[in-house]
Each structure stands twice: as C-alpha cells, then as structure tokens.
Write a protein that holds these residues in place. Structure first.
Motif, PDB file in Angstrom:
ATOM      1  N   ARG A   1       8.048  -0.006   8.975  1.00 56.40           N
ATOM      2  CA  ARG A   1       7.478  -0.097   7.632  1.00 56.40           C
ATOM      3  C   ARG A   1       8.540  -0.494   6.611  1.00 56.40           C
TER       4      ARG A   1
ATOM      5  N   ARG B   1       0.312  -0.649   9.751  1.00 52.64           N
ATOM      6  CA  ARG B   1      -0.959  -0.668   9.032  1.00 52.64           C
ATOM      7  C   ARG B   1      -1.224   0.695   8.395  1.00 52.64           C
ATOM      8  N   GLN B   2      -1.872   0.670   7.249  1.00 52.35           N
ATOM      9  CA  GLN B   2      -2.110   1.892   6.492  1.00 52.35           C
ATOM     10  C   GLN B   2      -2.936   2.893   7.295  1.00 52.35           C
ATOM     11  N   ASP B   3      -2.522   4.160   7.219  1.00 53.42           N
ATOM     12  CA  ASP B   3      -3.239   5.284   7.822  1.00 53.42           C
ATOM     13  C   ASP B   3      -3.282   5.240   9.342  1.00 53.42           C
TER      14      ASP B   3
ATOM     15  N   ASP C   1       5.920   5.924  -3.456  1.00 54.04           N
ATOM     16  CA  ASP C   1       5.895   6.427  -2.084  1.00 54.04           C
ATOM     17  C   ASP C   1       7.311   6.648  -1.568  1.00 54.04           C
TER      18      ASP C   1
ATOM     19  N   TRP D   1       0.839  -1.187   0.000  1.00 52.29           N
ATOM     20  CA  TRP D   1       0.000   0.000   0.000  1.00 52.29           C
ATOM     21  C   TRP D   1       0.879   1.243   0.000  1.00 52.29           C
ATOM     22  N   THR D   2       0.310   2.345  -0.417  1.00 55.10           N
ATOM     23  CA  THR D   2       1.017   3.623  -0.380  1.00 55.10           C
ATOM     24  C   THR D   2       0.159   4.645   0.349  1.00 55.10           C
ATOM     25  N   ALA D   3       0.820   5.614   0.934  1.00 54.28           N
ATOM     26  CA  ALA D   3       0.113   6.615   1.735  1.00 54.28           C
ATOM     27  C   ALA D   3      -0.620   7.609   0.843  1.00 54.28           C
TER      28      ALA D   3
END
Length: 489
Positions: A315, A440-442, A307, A43-45
């Motif tokens: 991460r 984890r994302q976000d 990213d 995933w990317t921010a």
C-alpha cells in the motif's frame, strides 16, 4: 485446468488493507511497462469495526497449538513476538532484517495467524497473506479433516519435528482434506517407515477404487531468491544516491540480462544520468531500460492527512508510485515519522524512493521456470506398485505470468513423457498458489489458486480428484490459468 481467486474482506480494514490484481501480461524485452490503474488508490480505511474476529482461523490455530505443551508453545510464541518487535525497531532505523527465526517457522505462522484472527496488533501483511488462507481452510473444515486417519500424528510433526519447514505438512493436510471433501470415504496418512521402505503420504479409498497419494511442496526457487536479493542490492545504491541529494523518485527498470551480470554501480549511475537529463522518457542500453519519475506526493499526502499506512507495505509503494504492479519486484526507502500508537505505521513521509524491477532475460526466465521432474522422480519412488498413484505438487509462485506460463509448458512435457517404472503413477496435480499482500480497500489478503492435472503417459484412468481446490472455495472457480492474461477480479 481450473482457477479460483479468494480474498479476506474484513468489513473494516486496518489502515493498510489491500487487494488482489491479476492478469499480468508478457513483457517485451525493452519496454517500461506500467499496469493500468484499474481502481482509484486515493482511499482511506474506515475508523470503526476493527474488532472483528476470524473464528475459523482461530479454530485451526487452537488445534495446531494443542499438539505442543502449553508452556513450551507460549515460550515459542513469545520468542516470535520479541523477534518481530526487534525487527520493527531496526526497520525504523533504516535496516532491513528478517521478521522471524528460521529455526521455528511454525511458531511464526501460529503467532501471525493468531494476531491476525484476533486483534491485528502484531500482524504483517506479508505474513498474513502466506499463512491465513491455508489455515483458514483447515479451520473451516476441521471436523471433516479430523475424519482422516492419523491426522493428529501428522499435525503434531508439523508443530514439533518439522517446525523449521511446516509448509510441506500443511500442504499434506489440505490434500487429505480435499480427498475427504471429494467423496473418498477412507483417507489415511500412511505411517512412515524410516530406514525400512519408502511409503506414500496418503492412502485413499472408496468402493472399488484405491489410490496412493504423494505430496510435494516446492519452495521458491533458489535462483529467484538470489535474483531478488541482487535486485535489492542494486536498488539500495539508488536509495543512497537519492537520499544524499534529498530527492524523491520512482525508478522503473526492465533488466535484459541476468541480474548477477549487472555491475554494482550500474543502476545508480544510470539513475544519476537520467536525473541530469531531466526527462521522463526511458533510457535504454544493452543491460536495461530505465525510467525515472517523481514520487506521487499529491496522492501520498492526501491519504496520510487522513490515514496511517504500514511502512514498507504494498500500500505504501502504491501511494508513492501511484500504482502497484504485483508481478514486479519492489524496494523502497524513506524518511518518515512513525504513528505513536502503532509505530510500524507511517504518520508522515518526508523523502522517499521506490525501485521497481522486472527481468526480461530469457536465461533468467528459464532458471525461474524450472520444471518439476526431479521432484516427480522423488515422489514416484514413494509410490507402490499395487495400486494407481497420484502426485500433488504444490507451487507457491510470485514469478509472474511469463515465468509461470513457461513452467507450465515444461511441466506438461515432463509429465507426459515420464516413465514411472514399477509404480502405477497415472496423474500429477500441479497446485499453483499465488498469495498477495493486496492494495484494494477493505481487503486484508487475496489468494489465487490454479489446479492443473497432468497426465502421465498414455492411459484412460480417470483422475481421482476432479475440479478440486485445496485452499480456495470450490464452486467459484472457472476454466483457465492465472497466467493466461485474463483479468478475473
């Protein structure tokens, strides 16, 4: 026994925003154990929404800063900033140095909390996870905390006389706040009488009930610190070996003996032998079980194409290894290109090595799971004999389920058979904290808290603060302990 998990969901994270994963399992002595991947790390921010502010955290920061003359506080924060910038510069040159000055930890806490709450320009994931949860709770309920008598004097000591070791004072603020939240009408920090008599930290009262409260905050065990340092020394030789050959590998190790008994060159030699075998199967001897596998370049480059990732963060390790085990120790090294706008973030990685290790040594587990009897004896000496007493012991732990479960059993026995002597000690609260730099994302940080009431001796006195949490929001907790093997994310 209650457990709660909380997290900071930024809505829009910085590039290395991370997450909580719990429920670690016991590790058989000779098993290479990789946690199952429960989420997709590819995933990317988000690119927008980074202008959020944490007003509750800012409120706590402003309150604590108010106890220091403005010019002095600015000077201390500037010094913390310069120390961090110099450390980051050395980090880009391949050196690992402390981010903060141990003589002024309080200023580092304020600096990290302030930058995290406002613009994230100088934050570090490890700094935020250890500071933001505690101060956020203070900011959220500051008006209630201010109703505790003598709280301003206690806060001033944290920022001035106790600047080297502010954790104990912050813990006391959270305990005092919990008693007010729990319905105790009068909560008071007891004035110290140095050289005259020992006193408890707090007196708490409500109609027909008066208690003395003593608070103790335990640091990470010196054995665990030395063990981790030894693990890093062994890992650095692997990093040097792989860099010399310009190879990129993930090395997973389960040590069967105490790390102090592992020869300096042992791990590097075993890694070299494993690479010559060219097999992903683990190799094992009487010292350790070891597996060497390739870095996950497909995942790493897929994310870095879109990213930027904080160098050395959980991460970054997750991307290189394909997953991240929060109950293990890690060391990484790399040849990388910094992002021009934020040089602590990586724009590209060319060569990398990750070493992940756990200890399955029974002797090491015993050392890291030391019970709190010595602390309890000291705390009991500060309790009076004219009212019932309770001791809160705060334990910040990164040791994993195996160690925490063993420590809990030992603490239960020590409390049960403890002789309080002339005091009227009735209960000990074990407040266990597990902060995490999450993946984890976000999410920016995650926090798990377990509260265990330990009865002292045999009596029918009710515990004075049932079902409380010091940091995590109450009402979202459930029965159990963070080391019991369940996944509660």
């Amino acid at each position: 026994m209650l457990i709660a998990a909380s997290k900071k969901d930024s809505g829009a994270s910085l590039p290395q925003a991370e997450s909580l994963r719990l429920g670690a399992r016991l590790l058989p002595p000779s098993t290479i154990y990789v946690l199952p991947m429960r989420k997709n790390p590819n995933w990317t921010a988000k690119r927008s929404g980074h202008d959020w502010r944490d007003d509750e955290l800012m409120l706590a920061v402003a309150w604590l800063k108010s106890f220091v003359p403005r010019v002095q506080m600015e000077r201390r924060i500037d010094a913390a900033k310069e120390r961090l910038l110099e450390a980051r510069k050395q980090m880009r040159e391949g050196l690992q140095v402390p981010f903060f000055d141990p003589s002024d930890v309080a200023a580092w806490y304020i600096f990290q909390a302030e930058t995290f709450a406002y613009d994230r320009a100088y934050w570090t994931p490890e700094g935020a996870m250890r500071i933001a949860p505690y101060l956020t709770r203070i900011g959220k309920e500051l008006p209630l905390l201010l109703s505790v008598k003598n709280v301003e004097e206690r806060a001033a000591r944290i920022m001035l006389a106790e600047r080297r070791q502010p954790d104990g004072g912050i813990f006391e603020l959270l305990v005092g706040l919990a008693y007010r939240r729990g319905g105790w009408t009068d909560v008071e920090f007891v004035q110290e009488k140095r050289g005259l008599e020992r006193t408890p930290d707090l007196h708490v009262s409500r109609p027909r009930s008066h208690w003395a409260v003593e608070c103790k905050r335990l640091a990470v065990s010196s054995y665990a610190t030395k063990e981790n340092q030894r693990g890093i020394v062994l890992a650095e030789k692997v990093h040097a070996l792989l860099l010399a050959q310009y190879r990129s590998s993930v090395v997973e190790v389960v040590y069967k003996v105490e790390l102090e008994d592992v020869p300096d060159q042992y791990l590097a030699d075993r890694v070299q032998a494993a690479m010559e075998r060219a097999s992903p199967e683990p190799v094992e001897d009487e010292i350790a079980a070891i597996r060497v596998r390739p870095v996950n370049w497909e995942l790493t480059r897929s994310v870095l194409r879109e990213d930027f990732v904080y160098y050395g963060s959980t991460r970054m390790i997750e991307l290189l290894a394909g997953s991240y085990a929060h109950d293990a120790n890690h060391s990484m090294a790399a040849k990388w290109r910094p992002w021009e706008d934020r040089p602590e973030y990586a724009d590209a990685v060319y060569q990398a090595s990750v070493v992940t290790w756990r200890s399955a040594s029974v002797a090491a587990t015993r050392q890291k799971a030391r019970h709190f009897k010595k602390t309890l004896v000291d705390a009991n000496g500060q309790l009076p004999g004219d009212r019932p007493g309770v001791v809160h012991i705060g334990i910040e732990t990164y040791a994993g389920a195996r160690v925490d479960a063993f420590r809990h059993v030992r603490n239960s026995l020590q409390s049960r058979y403890f002789d309080p002597g002339k005091s009227r000690l009735r209960w000990v609260y074990g407040n266990y904290f597990v902060p995490e730099a999450t993946t984890r994302q976000d999410e920016s940080w995650a926090f798990t808290e377990t509260m265990v009431p330990y009865r002292v001796g045999s009596h029918r006195t009710k515990w004075p603060l049932p079902d409380h949490m010091l940091v995590s929001p109450e009402g979202k907790n459930f029965s159990g302990m963070h080391w019991d093997g369940r996944d509660f994310h």
